[in-house]
Design a protein around this motif. Structure first.
Motif, short mmCIF file in Angstrom:
data_model
loop_
_atom_site.label_atom_id
_atom_site.label_comp_id
_atom_site.label_asym_id
_atom_site.label_seq_id
_atom_site.Cartn_x
_atom_site.Cartn_y
_atom_site.Cartn_z
N ASP A 198 50.38 65.70 57.03
CA ASP A 198 49.55 66.55 57.90
C ASP A 198 49.09 67.94 57.39
O ASP A 198 48.20 68.79 57.71
CB ASP A 198 50.22 66.88 59.00
CG ASP A 198 50.73 65.95 59.96
OD1 ASP A 198 50.00 64.78 59.83
OD2 ASP A 198 51.58 65.85 60.97
N GLU A 199 49.70 68.18 56.26
CA GLU A 199 49.37 69.61 55.63
C GLU A 199 49.41 69.39 54.12
O GLU A 199 49.93 68.74 53.46
CB GLU A 199 50.41 70.94 55.74
CG GLU A 199 50.61 70.99 57.24
CD GLU A 199 51.70 72.13 57.62
OE1 GLU A 199 51.59 73.17 58.22
OE2 GLU A 199 52.97 71.89 57.21
N ILE A 214 47.66 74.62 54.70
CA ILE A 214 46.43 74.21 55.52
C ILE A 214 46.67 72.87 56.11
O ILE A 214 46.95 71.70 55.67
CB ILE A 214 45.23 74.20 54.55
CG1 ILE A 214 45.03 75.48 53.83
CG2 ILE A 214 43.86 73.71 55.39
CD1 ILE A 214 44.01 75.39 52.98
N ASP A 215 46.35 72.71 57.59
CA ASP A 215 46.32 71.45 58.43
C ASP A 215 45.04 70.57 57.78
O ASP A 215 43.90 71.27 57.68
CB ASP A 215 45.97 71.91 59.75
CG ASP A 215 46.05 70.89 60.62
OD1 ASP A 215 45.60 69.62 60.39
OD2 ASP A 215 46.42 71.12 61.98
N PHE A 221 40.92 66.32 53.22
CA PHE A 221 42.39 66.22 52.68
C PHE A 221 43.28 65.40 53.62
O PHE A 221 44.31 65.26 53.52
CB PHE A 221 42.92 67.67 52.58
CG PHE A 221 42.53 68.28 51.27
CD1 PHE A 221 43.38 68.28 50.19
CD2 PHE A 221 41.21 68.86 51.16
CE1 PHE A 221 43.06 68.95 48.94
CE2 PHE A 221 40.79 69.39 50.13
CZ PHE A 221 41.63 69.51 48.94
N ASP A 222 42.41 65.11 54.75
CA ASP A 222 43.15 64.19 55.74
C ASP A 222 43.09 62.65 55.38
O ASP A 222 42.02 61.99 55.56
CB ASP A 222 42.28 64.32 57.28
CG ASP A 222 43.08 63.62 58.43
OD1 ASP A 222 44.09 62.94 58.09
OD2 ASP A 222 42.64 63.78 59.49
N TYR A 250 49.25 69.77 46.43
CA TYR A 250 50.16 69.44 46.82
C TYR A 250 50.48 69.10 48.31
O TYR A 250 50.10 69.68 49.09
CB TYR A 250 51.51 70.49 46.69
CG TYR A 250 52.92 70.05 46.97
CD1 TYR A 250 53.62 69.09 46.11
CD2 TYR A 250 53.43 70.29 48.11
CE1 TYR A 250 55.02 68.78 46.40
CE2 TYR A 250 54.83 70.08 48.41
CZ TYR A 250 55.60 69.17 47.41
OH TYR A 250 56.85 68.73 47.89
N PHE A 251 50.60 67.66 48.69
CA PHE A 251 50.59 67.37 49.85
C PHE A 251 52.02 67.18 50.66
O PHE A 251 52.92 66.69 49.76
CB PHE A 251 49.83 65.85 50.10
CG PHE A 251 48.58 65.98 49.91
CD1 PHE A 251 47.55 65.64 51.20
CD2 PHE A 251 47.95 66.02 48.76
CE1 PHE A 251 46.34 65.70 50.77
CE2 PHE A 251 46.60 65.84 48.39
CZ PHE A 251 45.85 65.70 49.39
N LEU A 252 52.30 67.92 51.72
CA LEU A 252 53.64 67.65 52.47
C LEU A 252 53.82 66.60 53.13
O LEU A 252 52.86 66.23 54.00
CB LEU A 252 54.04 68.96 53.24
CG LEU A 252 53.97 70.30 52.21
CD1 LEU A 252 52.83 71.34 52.81
CD2 LEU A 252 55.68 70.91 52.19
#
Length: 345
Positions: A198-199, A214-215, A221-222, A250-252
């Motif tokens: 999601d972020e 960032i959302d 990035f979604d 970096y994607f959480l």
């Protein structure tokens, strides 16, 4: 199951492990570098799905970190410094004023000790390395182990383990560039990536985390419902432009699903899934890949591979609220990432 060991011209050991299905993973004791992964396409043809040099000796420099074990800390450490227990540690700068992927003497540049193993349905290699206190500027004598296990379910399991005698910074990863088209037939622009995130972490112009998350909603990035990598390459979104027209972020991960990433190449029919207990991943779309390198199948170019660097976040060394990369003397670092390969039904 089969294990083959060859000695390279420059004295390294080249290991080739093969399962009962014919899937093969090849790797070096130098840097623990994965040089080749052979998996079938929908027609049953086995082809390589990672970037690797045509000449083994070229891995000695390897500024793109092809296939390598990265450490002690994967990613960028701002200003090549961090503070632990009121003591500031200065690391080697190897990307401007910053420290990248463990520095010039990182895990990608050492000879690992190797032991092979085989069971009824697995085959693999166990790599070990001892990093002395002060190497690269890092505190603590660190004993690291990385185990590559190939199963008959066409899974490549990478287990990371480490202990230290002094609190230190550590987050290891593997830096393979994947290309599911097979033998680098195409770029990765049309690869469809689905990611449970999601972020993502905002970067500044030097690709250093700003400390802001960032959302992903309404951005390129979604990846929660799947999208082509080309969406970010051709995007005018500021964070894509900062990454030189692509992704290096970096994607959480959301912590509600075992499978974190799914990658699909429609032409070959190959699907790769990624499972991990790491808190996030850097997805890097080889935007800064050197062009014209002699790879096994062709010369390199931008967007020829995509990395999924599962890891903690070096941003945690300078900002609150990010997944930690601190390992204490009384703790054991234990992480696992599983790359699974199958064919589209």
């Amino acid at each position: 199951m089969k294990i083959e060991i060859e000695k390279t011209k420059n004295g390294w050991q080249h290991y080739k492990i093969t399962n009962d299905n014919g899937m093969r993973v090849s790797l070096l004791n130098f840097g623990g570098i994965i040089t080749e992964i052979l998996v079938p396409n929908r027609k049953g043809r086995f082809e390589n799905v990672v970037l690797g040099f045509k000449n083994i000796a070229d891995y000695e420099q390897n500024p793109n970190y092809f296939g390598a074990i990265v450490g002690r800390v994967a990613g960028r450490i701002q200003d090549a410094t961090f503070t632990l227990n009121d003591e500031t540690y200065s690391l080697e700068s190897n990307e401007g004023s910053h420290h990248l992927h463990g520095g010039p003497g990182g895990f990608h540049q050492v000879i690992w000790d190797v032991a092979t193993f085989q069971t009824a349905d697995t085959v693999g290699v166990k790599l070990t390395h001892s990093s002395e206190d002060g190497v690269g500027g890092y505190p603590g004598n660190l004993n690291a182990t990385v185990t590559y296990t190939l199963t008959n379910h066409n899974e490549l399991i990478i287990d990371y383990s480490a202990t230290t005698d002094k609190t230190t910074a550590l987050t290891m990863t593997n830096h393979s560039y994947f290309n599911l088209s097979g033998n680098l037939a195409e770029t990765i622009q049309n690869h469809i990536v689905t990611m449970d995130s999601d972020e993502f972490v905002e970067l500044d112009e030097e690709l250093i985390p700003t400390g802001k998350k960032i959302d992903v909603t309404d951005t390129p990035f979604d990846f929660r419902h799947g999208r082509k990598i080309s969406d970010g390459i051709h995007s005018t979104y500021e964070q894509n432009l900062i990454a030189t027209n692509g992704y290096d972020h970096y994607f959480l991960f959301n912590q509600n699903d075992d499978e974190k990433i799914r990658v699909k190449d429609q032409t070959s029919g190959r699907i790769m899934t990624v499972k991990t207990n790491q808190p996030g991943v850097v997805m890097y779309t080889s935007t800064n890949l050197d062009e014209g390198l002699e790879l096994a199948e062709r010369k390199s170019e931008r967007y020829l591979g995509v990395c999924f660097e599962t890891q903690g976040s070096p941003a945690s060394l300078h900002h609150e609220g990010f997944p930690s990369v601190i390992l204490k003397a009384d703790e054991t670092y234990e992480k696992q990432t599983v790359f699974s390969f199958k064919i589209e039904d």
